[in-house]
Design a protein around this motif. Structure first.
Motif, PDB file in Angstrom:
ATOM      1  N   GLY A  83       0.113  -4.113  -4.030  1.00 61.92           N
ATOM      2  CA  GLY A  83      -1.157  -5.273  -3.515  1.00 61.92           C
ATOM      3  C   GLY A  83      -1.292  -6.588  -4.326  1.00 61.92           C
ATOM      4  N   GLN A  84      -1.825  -6.446  -5.033  1.00 62.49           N
ATOM      5  CA  GLN A  84      -2.220  -8.042  -6.460  1.00 62.49           C
ATOM      6  C   GLN A  84      -0.870  -8.844  -6.700  1.00 62.49           C
ATOM      7  OE1 GLN A  84      -5.927  -7.401  -5.999  1.00 62.49           O
ATOM      8  NE2 GLN A  84      -5.042  -8.474  -7.464  1.00 62.49           N
ATOM      9  N   ASN A 156     -11.972  -5.677   3.366  1.00 61.29           N
ATOM     10  CA  ASN A 156     -12.409  -4.949   2.404  1.00 61.29           C
ATOM     11  C   ASN A 156     -13.123  -5.265   1.042  1.00 61.29           C
ATOM     12  OD1 ASN A 156     -12.694  -3.250   0.528  1.00 61.29           O
ATOM     13  ND2 ASN A 156     -10.358  -3.080   0.149  1.00 61.29           N
ATOM     14  N   ASP A 181      -3.123 -10.915   4.595  1.00 63.40           N
ATOM     15  CA  ASP A 181      -3.697  -9.517   3.972  1.00 63.40           C
ATOM     16  C   ASP A 181      -3.804  -9.127   5.104  1.00 63.40           C
ATOM     17  OD1 ASP A 181      -4.048  -7.051   2.641  1.00 63.40           O
ATOM     18  OD2 ASP A 181      -4.855  -7.916   0.849  1.00 63.40           O
ATOM     19  N   SER A 203      -1.074  -4.531   0.524  1.00 65.53           N
ATOM     20  CA  SER A 203      -1.499  -3.418   0.461  1.00 65.53           C
ATOM     21  C   SER A 203      -0.384  -2.611   0.480  1.00 65.53           C
ATOM     22  CB  SER A 203      -2.588  -3.510  -0.462  1.00 65.53           C
ATOM     23  OG  SER A 203      -2.512  -1.997  -1.786  1.00 65.53           O
ATOM     24  N   THR A 205       0.648   0.719  -0.718  1.00 65.87           N
ATOM     25  CA  THR A 205      -0.961   1.620  -1.438  1.00 65.87           C
ATOM     26  C   THR A 205      -1.864   2.198  -0.791  1.00 65.87           C
ATOM     27  OG1 THR A 205      -0.947  -0.075  -3.318  1.00 65.87           O
ATOM     28  CG2 THR A 205      -2.710   2.190  -3.383  1.00 65.87           C
ATOM     29  N   LYS A 206      -2.523   1.634   0.755  1.00 65.46           N
ATOM     30  CA  LYS A 206      -3.575   2.173   1.295  1.00 65.46           C
ATOM     31  C   LYS A 206      -2.422   3.081   2.591  1.00 65.46           C
ATOM     32  CE  LYS A 206      -5.364   0.014  -1.636  1.00 65.46           C
ATOM     33  NZ  LYS A 206      -5.970  -1.905  -1.565  1.00 65.46           N
TER      34      LYS A 206
END
Ligand SMILES: *Cc1c(COP(=O)(O)O)cnc(C)c1O
Length: 423
Positions: A83-84, A156, A181, A203, A205-206
């Motif tokens: 995500g970064q 977040n 985002d 991201s 990842t989530k």
């Protein structure tokens, strides 16, 4: 046939022809073979489409990016290693040294650092703003060199809701795109393009991966921002790229310009690709995203109600609660639910928060959020610990704030666990 989002979670992306694998194959190959030198040359000139090196593009990654693109309702998308990387590319693709952009101050700690520290070293300045300010106040932060506006659908860790239409109006009246985002809401609960956002990042990842298996990111372009209409602001898209055969992306690729440039230039030079193996895991997660998001939201609402009525809890933020400050915005942008993440404070501040967390058994302490397992984190001691008290206050992160990511376990077990930890 145009299908609904639940169907697209399952069916979009990889479309096998007769006799091909049903599940997207993992193209675990760095490179691809061509029959003639000329055939490969055409790829490098961006004259023919095809794969040549996985740092730029890979068929597994493209199939998964296409699925996310379809879920968001965009025209083009790319996967990134995290995500970064997605947020960095999303901005750096249109913002160079001497440029400026505006971001909400209530964003993920890692993004705050990327924008405020690392990109600053590249000569790109970010002004952090309070996203609750009225439009006319926010308008004052725009400068002639402002290139974009950035915010998170659900922030977040403070779980505030971004007023996407307000931010889109502001960005567009100053001739720049709005980048959102959308990690926490996911396209299941909110599609920022429908409210005027131009570019969406994730991201993955989530929730998208959802099983704490693979770090990844994604950028999706709506294709709606007219770069040529603001050509002087975005020379990278509207003037020839000498490092790529003098191509002018906005002329040559139209609605695909932004993602093509990010692939041809930024992936080529920075190389933050997602591994095809990780893209495969991500795709498995996407296949159940619609089911999981629904359960995350149901469970989180029940947990939020429990916390709100508990004597040892100082406050709870969850937009699903009717009394929450963001309830009206959530009803507007996310009528089916927001996400599984909520934040709350334990009476007794920082020390009480830490003592409570250490007693939990079902919920575990991890530097992670938005996955199938209930987990929690104390941002002031973990993700945001590099921030000063002043920066914490600016980001709306109180020292007693616990970020609880409610999973998809049986909700009675989650609540029992919280009860025994309070006791
Ligand atoms: C985690 C997160 C990121 C960073 O993503 P990584 O995949 O960890 O690099 C960016 N934005 C939001 C909202 C996040 O939650």
């Amino acid at each position: 046939m145009s299908t609904k989002i639940e169907t697209r979670c399952i069916q979009e992306g990889w479309k096998p022809s007769q006799g091909e694998p049903r599940q997207v194959p993992i193209y675990q190959s760095t490179t691809f073979k061509y029959d003639s030198s000329d055939a490969m040359g055409k790829l490098f000139d961006l004259e023919a489409e095809g794969y040549f090196y996985t740092r730029l593009q890979n068929p597994t990654n493209d199939a998964v990016a296409e699925k996310i693109c379809s879920l968001e309702g965009g025209v083009a998308a790319m996967l990134t290693s995290s995500g970064q990387a997605a947020n960095f590319y999303a901005l750096f693709n249109i913002c160079e040294t001497g440029g400026h952009f505006i971001a909400s101050s209530s964003i993920y700690g890692g993004t705050y650092n990327l924008f405020g520290v690392t990109m600053k070293k590249m000569g790109i300045e970010c002004t952090f703003v309070d996203q609750e300010l009225p439009e006319e106040e926010l308008a004052k932060y725009f400068r002639p060199n402002t290139k974009a506006v950035f915010g998170e659908t659900i922030t977040n860790p403070t779980v505030s809701i971004l007023d996407i239409e307000k931010f889109a109006r502001l960005a567009h009246s100053h001739g720049v795109p709005l980048i959102v985002d959308n990690t926490f809401a996911t396209p299941i609960n909110c599609r920022p393009f429908e409210w005027g956002a131009d570019i969406v990042t994730h991201s993955t990842t989530k929730y998208m991966d959802g099983h704490a298996a693979a770090v990844g990111g994604c950028i999706v372009d709506s294709g709606n921002f007219d770069w040529m209409a603001h050509a002087d602001k975005f020379p990278g898209l509207t003037t020839p790229d000498e490092s790529y055969h003098g191509i002018t992306y906005a002329e040559r690729f139209g609605k695909g310009a932004y993602i093509t440039k990010a692939t041809a230039q930024l992936m080529r030079d920075f190389g933050s690709i997602q591994s095809p193996q990780n893209a495969f895991y991500l795709n498995l997660g996407l296949e159940s995203l619609h089911l999981r998001m629904q359960r995350h939201c149901e469970n989180a609402l029940a947990v939020a109600k429990f916390l709100a009525s508990h004597e040892k809890v100082a406050w709870v933020h969850y937009a699903g609660l009717e009394e929450d400050k963001y309830h009206a915005l959530a009803e507007k942008y996310m009528p089916n639910g927001t996400c599984g993440v909520l934040s709350f404070g334990v009476k007794g501040g920082r020390e009480a928060a830490i003592a409570f967390m250490d007693k939990l058994k079902v919920a575990t302490i991890v530097t992670h959020v938005a996955d199938a397992r209930t987990c929690l984190l104390h941002p002031a001691s973990h993700t945001h610990r590099q921030m000063t008290d002043e920066q914490l206050a600016e980001a709306g992160v109180d020292a007693d704030l616990i970020r609880l990511s409610v999973g998809i376990e049986n909700v009675e077990d989650i609540i029992e666990d919280l009860k025994q930890a309070f006791a």
